[in-house]
Design an enzyme around this catalytic site. Structure first.
Site, PDB file in Angstrom:
ATOM      1  N   LYS A  76      -9.290 -11.556 -11.556  1.00 14.73           N
ATOM      2  CA  LYS A  76     -10.430 -11.587 -10.647  1.00 14.73           C
ATOM      3  C   LYS A  76     -11.458 -10.503 -10.983  1.00 14.73           C
ATOM      4  CE  LYS A  76     -10.462 -10.858  -5.902  1.00 14.73           C
ATOM      5  NZ  LYS A  76      -9.923 -10.957  -4.548  1.00 14.73           N
ATOM      6  N   LYS A  86       0.837  -1.209   0.000  1.00 11.07           N
ATOM      7  CA  LYS A  86       0.000   0.000   0.000  1.00 11.07           C
ATOM      8  C   LYS A  86       0.869   1.256   0.000  1.00 11.07           C
ATOM      9  CE  LYS A  86      -4.138  -1.835   2.252  1.00 11.07           C
ATOM     10  NZ  LYS A  86      -4.858  -1.904   3.539  1.00 11.07           N
ATOM     11  N   LYS A 127     -14.478  -4.381  -8.993  1.00 13.71           N
ATOM     12  CA  LYS A 127     -15.251  -3.159  -9.255  1.00 13.71           C
ATOM     13  C   LYS A 127     -14.344  -2.024  -9.707  1.00 13.71           C
ATOM     14  CE  LYS A 127     -14.773  -1.009  -4.892  1.00 13.71           C
ATOM     15  NZ  LYS A 127     -15.106   0.161  -4.149  1.00 13.71           N
TER      16      LYS A 127
END
Ligand code: TRP
Length: 328
Positions: A197, A112, A200
């Site tokens: 995968k 991250k 969204k």
């Protein structure tokens, strides 16, 4: 007494069919076997920059999806993390038992940090400690985790042991992971790119079937889905597109793959997709009926009830911890 299970879920907008089979449906099953606590982790969410209105909306939406998927507030506790202040409180105390070096080498933190160079904040680094606090507040026995969270759960175990040892008292239960056994084929892939995968945040909304997509739109997305060369309706490594569509068909109709292959023998992609798009739009119509029955106010009420129950447990633990540490 059933063992206690705790699961934290990031608030998210636009949940899709992949989330339904990967998470929501699973949660509804787990609540029968465990004394379950489902926590929507908005404090974790703000470690990445959020738009306040969107965060508020997504938090409530996520709760409504859990309810529509069968989470029963009579059986489970469903609540929002920030409404039980004990989470932040225990996190602070556990922060003081955590080495910064321990946090700097966490895989997800490094990942991250690399992606958010502008905002490598202390909360992002302490994220796994907050997660440990979530779990340890409730004497959790079991935490369902995917591969990406197993390092974080290990930290929760380490911190629990460290605290118990330092204060020579069994204050925290050592949680155990429940490695998610996936329903076969339940990892849904992108409709426009079946090698990745379903997501969204994919570039095109044709990648996923959102749970709130109008059934007609969802049917179109199925008709447009990428297929493979050949014309057989068969699963296989060389047929990721058809394999994925067969998985969706199978999950939605509870039919196994072999039966479906037989049913669609010599039928061709067009016919198969047409039937699948009917199955998908029927499912969405039913799902959305349940979703719409849960208005914002009743969801908020359920969440408030959940927070109250969670706080009853968490506040006991915090009182005990503060006494032991010398804070009260
Ligand atoms: N970090 C978890 C995730 O992103 C979410 C989470 C927060 C969690 N607190 C938790 C999961 C406690 C399990 C238990 O998936």
């Amino acid at each position: 007494m059933k063992p206690r299970l705790f699961s934290g879920i990031q608030p998210s907008g636009n949940l899709h069919l992949g989330n339904y089979f990967g998470m929501l449906k699973n949660a509804a099953k787990l609540q029968n076997k465990y004394q379950s606590i489902f926590c929507i982790v908005d404090l974790h969410a703000i470690t990445i920059k959020q738009d306040p209105e969107t965060l508020r909306k997504n938090t409530l939406q996520t709760a409504k999806h859990f309810l529509a998927s069968g989470i029963d507030p009579e059986k489970s506790i469903l609540f929002i993390q920030s409404s039980v202040s004990e989470h932040a409180e225990l996190c602070w105390i556990l922060n003081t038992l955590t080495k910064t070096a321990e946090m700097e080498r966490m895989t997800q933190f490094k990942d991250k940090a690399r992606k958010n160079k502008q905002n490598i904040n202390l909360g992002l680094m302490s994220y796994p400690v907050l997660m440990a606090a979530d779990i340890l507040l409730y004497d959790t026995a079991i935490v369902p985790v995917g591969q990406d969270q197993s390092q974080h759960l290990e930290l929760a175990r380490i911190l629990a042991k460290r605290f118990n040892k330092q204060y020579r008292k069994k204050v925290f239960t050592i949680p155990k992971p429940l490695i998610k056994k996936r329903i076969q084929g339940s990892r849904l892939m992108g409709l426009d790119d079946p090698t990745k995968k379903m997501s969204k945040s994919a570039p095109s909304p044709n990648n996923y079937i959102a749970l709130n997509d109008p059934p007609k739109l969802a049917a179109q997305k199925i008709m447009r889905a990428t297929t493979d060369s050949g014309d057989q309706i068969k699963t296989g490594q060389k047929k990721p597109g058809i394999t994925n569509l067969l998985s969706i068909y199978s999950l939605l109709t509870h039919t196994d793959g072999a039966t479906l292959e037989k049913k669609f023998q010599n039928k061709g992609y067009g016919q198969f997709k047409k039937e699948l798009s009917q199955v998908v739009s029927q499912f969405l119509a039913n799902y959305q009926k349940k979703f719409q029955k849960i208005d914002d106010n009743s969801a908020a009420q359920i969440l408030a009830q959940g927070a109250k129950k969670a706080k009853e447990i968490a506040s006991q633990k915090i009182i005990q911890v503060k006494k032991i540490v010398g804070l009260a």
